[in-house]
Design a protein around this motif. Structure first.
Motif, PDB file in Angstrom:
ATOM      1  N   VAL A   1       0.747  -1.175   0.005  1.00 21.10           N
ATOM      2  CA  VAL A   1      -0.035   0.529   0.213  1.00 21.10           C
ATOM      3  C   VAL A   1       1.108   0.701   0.188  1.00 21.10           C
ATOM      4  O   VAL A   1       0.427   2.236  -0.381  1.00 21.10           O
ATOM      5  CB  VAL A   1      -1.207  -0.053   1.352  1.00 21.10           C
ATOM      6  N   ARG A   2       2.201   1.315   0.445  1.00 19.16           N
ATOM      7  CA  ARG A   2       3.037   2.552   0.479  1.00 19.16           C
ATOM      8  C   ARG A   2       4.266   2.119   0.586  1.00 19.16           C
ATOM      9  O   ARG A   2       5.318   2.860   0.461  1.00 19.16           O
ATOM     10  CB  ARG A   2       2.757   3.068   2.063  1.00 19.16           C
ATOM     11  N   GLY A   3       5.034   0.720  -0.091  1.00 24.56           N
ATOM     12  CA  GLY A   3       6.386   0.713  -0.811  1.00 24.56           C
ATOM     13  C   GLY A   3       6.922   0.397  -0.066  1.00 24.56           C
ATOM     14  O   GLY A   3       7.182   0.125   1.589  1.00 24.56           O
ATOM     15  N   GLU A   4       8.260   0.537  -0.592  1.00 22.06           N
ATOM     16  CA  GLU A   4       9.675  -0.119   0.364  1.00 22.06           C
ATOM     17  C   GLU A   4      10.032   1.227   1.320  1.00 22.06           C
ATOM     18  O   GLU A   4      10.090  -0.459   2.680  1.00 22.06           O
ATOM     19  CB  GLU A   4      10.910  -0.507  -0.590  1.00 22.06           C
ATOM     20  N   GLY A   5       9.460   2.297   1.184  1.00 25.93           N
ATOM     21  CA  GLY A   5      10.286   2.569   2.385  1.00 25.93           C
ATOM     22  C   GLY A   5       9.097   2.277   3.942  1.00 25.93           C
ATOM     23  O   GLY A   5       9.659   2.516   5.240  1.00 25.93           O
ATOM     24  N   ALA A   6       7.932   2.986   3.278  1.00 24.51           N
ATOM     25  CA  ALA A   6       6.752   2.525   4.597  1.00 24.51           C
ATOM     26  C   ALA A   6       7.100   0.724   5.569  1.00 24.51           C
ATOM     27  O   ALA A   6       7.273   0.647   6.941  1.00 24.51           O
ATOM     28  CB  ALA A   6       5.639   2.803   4.121  1.00 24.51           C
ATOM     29  N   ALA A   7       7.424  -0.355   4.655  1.00 24.60           N
ATOM     30  CA  ALA A   7       7.782  -1.394   4.697  1.00 24.60           C
ATOM     31  C   ALA A   7       8.838  -1.567   5.457  1.00 24.60           C
ATOM     32  O   ALA A   7       9.372  -1.967   6.417  1.00 24.60           O
ATOM     33  CB  ALA A   7       7.781  -2.613   3.932  1.00 24.60           C
TER      34      ALA A   7
END
Length: 228
Positions: free
Chosen positions: A86-92
């Motif tokens: 839902v919000r990509g690599e950075g958020a994960a």
């Protein structure tokens, strides 16, 4: 009485805006008690939304409280996959760092790295089943980059069908994050949550989880999406 939340503990806020403090306490009561969604899951929702907004201190506090309320390592770890989509690599990765602080024994996992074959027609059938009709954005992927359609299908399935949270809570987590970002796409996952079996009260609680990290506008966005 002592206040566990730093916002309502602010003397200036208590003095200048006691109604704001009283209102905020009521939102927190909904989040911090079991309802249509268990409190431990709602605290995870808040932690994820705070992570996406960049409020790491808040996210860590909420995730710690979720663990104290009984959130399992597997349930917390599921948010890594969901945020990836839902919000990509950075958020994960940001959330994974916080996860490692709260669940230090579960941060590193040994796993294989085999690819997954997607049979022709699988992605298209999946999208049609979930959305009812083919969304133009996904139709465009099939048209110009079919490999991207397979990628979208795999990540969507990994988010909604392959985690310890289960489909209902996975959909509701997406609702919280999207409402916190004031995104009209919250309506897509509200519909998905309903299809998975979520009640209207559960959906409302998921939207309310976006209020601490994103303010009252998150409820307006989420409530509007509920009626879309």
């Amino acid at each position: 009485m002592s206040e566990p939340n730093p916002l309502v503990a602010l003397g200036r806020l208590r003095r200048d805006a006691p109604k704001t403090v009283a209102g905020f306490r009521r939102w927190r009561t909904i989040i911090d008690t079991d309802g249509a969604v268990p409190a431990r899951i709602k605290r995870l929702f808040v932690a994820c939304a705070a992570t996406v907004k960049g409020y790491e201190e808040m996210a860590l506090r909420e995730l710690q409280a979720a663990r104290e309320a009984g959130l399992t390592e597997a349930e917390a770890g599921a948010a890594v996959a969901i945020l990836s989509s839902v919000r990509g690599e950075g958020a994960a990765l940001r959330f994974h760092g916080l996860f490692g602080e709260v669940y230090p024994d579960g941060a590193e996992v040994e796993a294989g790295n085999e690819d997954i074959l997607v049979e022709p027609g699988t992605a298209e059938a999946n999208f049609l089943h979930y959305f009812g009709t083919m969304p133009p954005s996904l139709g465009k992927l099939f048209e110009v980059k079919p490999l991207g359609a397979d990628a979208y299908y795999l990540m969507r399935e990994g988010t909604l069908s392959g985690t310890a949270l289960g489909p209902v809570h996975a959909e509701l987590l997406l609702v919280t994050v999207l409402a916190a970002d004031y995104s009209e796409w919250a309506s897509v996952h509200i519909k998905g949550a309903r299809k998975a079996g979520a009640s209207e009260e559960a959906i409302a609680e998921a939207v309310i989880c976006a209020v601490p990290p994103a303010g009252l506008s998150a409820w307006v966005i989420g409530a509007t999406a509920m009626d879309a």
